[in-house]
Design a protein around this motif. Structure first.
Motif, PDB file in Angstrom:
ATOM      1  N   PRO A 104      54.347   2.850 -20.876  1.00 63.89           N
ATOM      2  CA  PRO A 104      54.861   4.117 -21.391  1.00 63.89           C
ATOM      3  C   PRO A 104      55.663   4.865 -20.326  1.00 63.89           C
ATOM      4  CG  PRO A 104      52.489   3.912 -21.784  1.00 63.89           C
ATOM      5  CD  PRO A 104      52.885   2.799 -20.879  1.00 63.89           C
ATOM      6  N   TYR A 105      56.706   5.551 -20.764  1.00 58.25           N
ATOM      7  CA  TYR A 105      57.525   6.395 -19.894  1.00 58.25           C
ATOM      8  C   TYR A 105      57.444   7.796 -20.483  1.00 58.25           C
ATOM      9  CZ  TYR A 105      61.565   7.436 -16.780  1.00 58.25           C
ATOM     10  OH  TYR A 105      62.413   7.925 -15.813  1.00 58.25           O
ATOM     11  N   LEU A 106      56.580   8.613 -19.907  1.00 52.83           N
ATOM     12  CA  LEU A 106      56.222   9.910 -20.450  1.00 52.83           C
ATOM     13  C   LEU A 106      57.059  11.031 -19.832  1.00 52.83           C
ATOM     14  CD1 LEU A 106      52.329   9.496 -20.234  1.00 52.83           C
ATOM     15  CD2 LEU A 106      53.877   8.727 -22.053  1.00 52.83           C
ATOM     16  N   TYR A 107      57.280  12.076 -20.631  1.00 53.75           N
ATOM     17  CA  TYR A 107      58.057  13.217 -20.152  1.00 53.75           C
ATOM     18  C   TYR A 107      57.161  14.434 -19.974  1.00 53.75           C
ATOM     19  CZ  TYR A 107      61.730  16.741 -19.794  1.00 53.75           C
ATOM     20  OH  TYR A 107      62.541  17.769 -19.371  1.00 53.75           O
ATOM     21  N   ASP A 108      57.136  14.958 -18.764  1.00 49.41           N
ATOM     22  CA  ASP A 108      56.342  16.121 -18.377  1.00 49.41           C
ATOM     23  C   ASP A 108      57.263  17.346 -18.312  1.00 49.41           C
ATOM     24  OD1 ASP A 108      54.414  17.824 -17.236  1.00 49.41           O
ATOM     25  OD2 ASP A 108      54.628  16.941 -15.231  1.00 49.41           O
ATOM     26  N   GLU A 109      57.665  17.822 -19.470  1.00 52.88           N
ATOM     27  CA  GLU A 109      58.658  18.908 -19.541  1.00 52.88           C
ATOM     28  C   GLU A 109      58.209  20.159 -18.807  1.00 52.88           C
ATOM     29  OE1 GLU A 109      61.389  21.311 -22.794  1.00 52.88           O
ATOM     30  OE2 GLU A 109      59.694  20.121 -23.514  1.00 52.88           O
ATOM     31  N   THR A 110      56.927  20.515 -18.905  1.00 54.80           N
ATOM     32  CA  THR A 110      56.433  21.750 -18.275  1.00 54.80           C
ATOM     33  C   THR A 110      56.155  21.561 -16.787  1.00 54.80           C
ATOM     34  OG1 THR A 110      54.100  21.264 -18.684  1.00 54.80           O
ATOM     35  CG2 THR A 110      55.317  22.439 -20.443  1.00 54.80           C
ATOM     36  N   GLN A 111      56.146  20.325 -16.323  1.00 59.80           N
ATOM     37  CA  GLN A 111      55.844  19.953 -14.939  1.00 59.80           C
ATOM     38  C   GLN A 111      54.385  20.205 -14.572  1.00 59.80           C
ATOM     39  OE1 GLN A 111      59.078  22.130 -12.898  1.00 59.80           O
ATOM     40  NE2 GLN A 111      60.225  20.193 -12.876  1.00 59.80           N
ATOM     41  N   HIS A 112      53.572  20.507 -15.560  1.00 60.11           N
ATOM     42  CA  HIS A 112      52.154  20.776 -15.343  1.00 60.11           C
ATOM     43  C   HIS A 112      51.424  19.550 -14.802  1.00 60.11           C
ATOM     44  CE1 HIS A 112      48.212  22.551 -15.909  1.00 60.11           C
ATOM     45  NE2 HIS A 112      47.852  21.522 -16.660  1.00 60.11           N
ATOM     46  N   VAL A 113      51.729  18.379 -15.342  1.00 61.12           N
ATOM     47  CA  VAL A 113      51.022  17.169 -14.916  1.00 61.12           C
ATOM     48  C   VAL A 113      51.391  16.818 -13.474  1.00 61.12           C
ATOM     49  CG1 VAL A 113      50.669  14.713 -15.388  1.00 61.12           C
ATOM     50  CG2 VAL A 113      50.745  16.347 -17.279  1.00 61.12           C
ATOM     51  N   ALA A 114      52.644  16.958 -13.116  1.00 62.70           N
ATOM     52  CA  ALA A 114      53.042  16.706 -11.721  1.00 62.70           C
ATOM     53  C   ALA A 114      52.274  17.630 -10.775  1.00 62.70           C
ATOM     54  CB  ALA A 114      54.545  16.895 -11.558  1.00 62.70           C
ATOM     55  N   ARG A 115      52.101  18.866 -11.187  1.00 62.67           N
ATOM     56  CA  ARG A 115      51.356  19.807 -10.341  1.00 62.67           C
ATOM     57  C   ARG A 115      49.875  19.425 -10.252  1.00 62.67           C
ATOM     58  NH1 ARG A 115      55.012  23.545  -9.036  1.00 62.67           N
ATOM     59  NH2 ARG A 115      56.615  24.127 -10.533  1.00 62.67           N
ATOM     60  N   LEU A 116      49.296  18.941 -11.367  1.00 62.14           N
ATOM     61  CA  LEU A 116      47.899  18.503 -11.342  1.00 62.14           C
ATOM     62  C   LEU A 116      47.691  17.359 -10.349  1.00 62.14           C
ATOM     63  CD1 LEU A 116      46.957  18.460 -15.147  1.00 62.14           C
ATOM     64  CD2 LEU A 116      46.127  20.057 -13.403  1.00 62.14           C
ATOM     65  N   PHE A 117      48.674  16.460 -10.270  1.00 59.89           N
ATOM     66  CA  PHE A 117      48.588  15.316  -9.357  1.00 59.89           C
ATOM     67  C   PHE A 117      49.062  15.670  -7.949  1.00 59.89           C
ATOM     68  CE2 PHE A 117      48.021  13.024 -13.233  1.00 59.89           C
ATOM     69  CZ  PHE A 117      47.448  11.811 -12.900  1.00 59.89           C
ATOM     70  N   ASP A 118      49.634  16.845  -7.777  1.00 59.48           N
ATOM     71  CA  ASP A 118      50.265  17.245  -6.522  1.00 59.48           C
ATOM     72  C   ASP A 118      51.362  16.246  -6.144  1.00 59.48           C
ATOM     73  OD1 ASP A 118      50.710  18.990  -4.406  1.00 59.48           O
ATOM     74  OD2 ASP A 118      49.217  18.040  -3.108  1.00 59.48           O
ATOM     75  N   ALA A 119      52.061  15.749  -7.176  1.00 58.74           N
ATOM     76  CA  ALA A 119      53.163  14.814  -6.960  1.00 58.74           C
ATOM     77  C   ALA A 119      54.286  15.535  -6.232  1.00 58.74           C
ATOM     78  CB  ALA A 119      53.653  14.263  -8.293  1.00 58.74           C
ATOM     79  N   ALA A 120      54.978  14.802  -5.371  1.00 60.76           N
ATOM     80  CA  ALA A 120      56.015  15.436  -4.558  1.00 60.76           C
ATOM     81  C   ALA A 120      57.364  14.752  -4.673  1.00 60.76           C
ATOM     82  CB  ALA A 120      55.592  15.447  -3.094  1.00 60.76           C
ATOM     83  N   CYS A 121      57.352  13.443  -4.914  1.00 58.89           N
ATOM     84  CA  CYS A 121      58.604  12.695  -4.836  1.00 58.89           C
ATOM     85  C   CYS A 121      58.687  11.645  -5.937  1.00 58.89           C
ATOM     86  CB  CYS A 121      58.732  12.024  -3.470  1.00 58.89           C
ATOM     87  SG  CYS A 121      57.422  10.834  -3.077  1.00 58.89           S
ATOM     88  N   THR A 122      59.880  11.081  -6.054  1.00 59.10           N
ATOM     89  CA  THR A 122      60.087   9.935  -6.928  1.00 59.10           C
ATOM     90  C   THR A 122      60.641   8.818  -6.064  1.00 59.10           C
ATOM     91  OG1 THR A 122      62.310  10.735  -7.537  1.00 59.10           O
ATOM     92  CG2 THR A 122      60.492  11.322  -9.010  1.00 59.10           C
ATOM     93  N   PRO A 123      59.953   7.680  -6.054  1.00 62.03           N
ATOM     94  CA  PRO A 123      58.716   7.369  -6.767  1.00 62.03           C
ATOM     95  C   PRO A 123      57.473   7.828  -5.994  1.00 62.03           C
ATOM     96  CG  PRO A 123      59.465   5.415  -5.593  1.00 62.03           C
ATOM     97  CD  PRO A 123      60.493   6.499  -5.346  1.00 62.03           C
ATOM     98  N   ASP A 124      56.440   8.147  -6.729  1.00 62.41           N
ATOM     99  CA  ASP A 124      55.143   8.533  -6.176  1.00 62.41           C
ATOM    100  C   ASP A 124      54.099   7.735  -6.959  1.00 62.41           C
ATOM    101  OD1 ASP A 124      53.551   9.971  -4.399  1.00 62.41           O
ATOM    102  OD2 ASP A 124      54.127  11.941  -5.161  1.00 62.41           O
ATOM    103  N   PHE A 125      53.249   6.970  -6.265  1.00 58.61           N
ATOM    104  CA  PHE A 125      52.318   6.038  -6.918  1.00 58.61           C
ATOM    105  C   PHE A 125      50.867   6.431  -6.670  1.00 58.61           C
ATOM    106  CE2 PHE A 125      56.168   3.677  -5.941  1.00 58.61           C
ATOM    107  CZ  PHE A 125      56.461   3.076  -7.148  1.00 58.61           C
ATOM    108  N   TYR A 126      50.054   6.313  -7.728  1.00 62.14           N
ATOM    109  CA  TYR A 126      48.616   6.578  -7.668  1.00 62.14           C
ATOM    110  C   TYR A 126      47.909   5.448  -8.396  1.00 62.14           C
ATOM    111  CZ  TYR A 126      50.315  11.344  -6.871  1.00 62.14           C
ATOM    112  OH  TYR A 126      50.969  12.444  -6.393  1.00 62.14           O
ATOM    113  N   VAL A 127      46.825   4.929  -7.811  1.00 65.85           N
ATOM    114  CA  VAL A 127      46.014   3.909  -8.474  1.00 65.85           C
ATOM    115  C   VAL A 127      44.602   4.465  -8.620  1.00 65.85           C
ATOM    116  CG1 VAL A 127      45.089   1.556  -8.385  1.00 65.85           C
ATOM    117  CG2 VAL A 127      47.388   2.030  -7.491  1.00 65.85           C
ATOM    118  N   PHE A 128      44.077   4.356  -9.848  1.00 66.31           N
ATOM    119  CA  PHE A 128      42.730   4.822 -10.155  1.00 66.31           C
ATOM    120  C   PHE A 128      41.880   3.646 -10.607  1.00 66.31           C
ATOM    121  CE2 PHE A 128      45.616   8.334 -10.620  1.00 66.31           C
ATOM    122  CZ  PHE A 128      44.965   9.358  -9.954  1.00 66.31           C
ATOM    123  N   ASP A 129      40.617   3.675 -10.238  1.00 67.05           N
ATOM    124  CA  ASP A 129      39.702   2.591 -10.604  1.00 67.05           C
ATOM    125  C   ASP A 129      39.155   2.780 -12.021  1.00 67.05           C
ATOM    126  OD1 ASP A 129      37.723   4.577 -10.374  1.00 67.05           O
ATOM    127  OD2 ASP A 129      36.893   3.767  -8.509  1.00 67.05           O
TER     128      ASP A 129
END
Length: 185
Positions: A104-129
């Protein structure tokens, strides 16, 4: 373009929950519906960033290889599409289809999800167990546009393979580097 490193979410952090529209299907997808059996990769990417363009082929390969092993990949764009129209949902869908994204390629229009992850750049990668706790955050590999190092996905693959094989993920991780997320004013 401001060269920006990842913020490096603390290891063990629970994955922030979210629901966002998928630009390809049009469906709203929530983390619980799209997480992998063993591993979930959340990638903050966009269409226009040269760092993302540099690794797109490898993202396609990862999306083809890991789901059969229990790993899910999810891409999110949080860029301000008003200021960067190449990153609009319509253009995201077009790119996802033309590249053959199997995730899936999701759109975070409000940027709320990026803020929840404290994402800073593109690309930014996170792996969860399996428990949706962060076991990796950082770079895909050492390749950058213009440095003549092949794109292999070595760092991300090493973390995913360890997790999927029941081994401990090496906590020595390097931040990703790319374009800053294009925040709304």
């Amino acid at each position: 373009m401001a060269l920006t490193p990842s913020n490096m979410m603390p290891l063990g952090t629970p994955a922030p929950d979210f629901c966002l529209p998928d630009t390809v299907s049009g469906d709203e997808l929530c983390l619980a519906e799209i997480c992998g059996e063993v591993a979930t990769v959340i990638m903050f990417i966009c269409n226009h960033c040269p760092f993302v363009k540099h690794v797109q082929g490898e993202l396609v390969k990862l999306g083809q290889e890991y789901p059969s092993r229990g790993g899910a990949l999810v891409a999110i764009s949080s860029n301000d599409a008003g200021q960067y129209p190449e990153d609009s949902p319509e253009n995201m869908k077009s790119l996802a289809v033309s590249m053959g994204y199997a995730f899936p390629y999701l759109y975070d229009e409000t940027q709320h999800v990026a803020r929840l992850f404290d994402a800073a750049c593109t690309p930014d990668f996170y792996v969860f167990d399996q428990a949706l706790e962060c076991v990796y955050r950082g770079q895909l590999d050492e390749s950058r546009p213009g440095n003549d190092i092949p794109v292999t996905g070595t760092d991300l693959r090493r973390a995913l393979d360890a997790l999927l094989e029941g081994r401990t993920v090496d906590p020595d991780q390097k931040p990703s580097v790319g374009c800053n997320i294009k925040w709304k004013a």
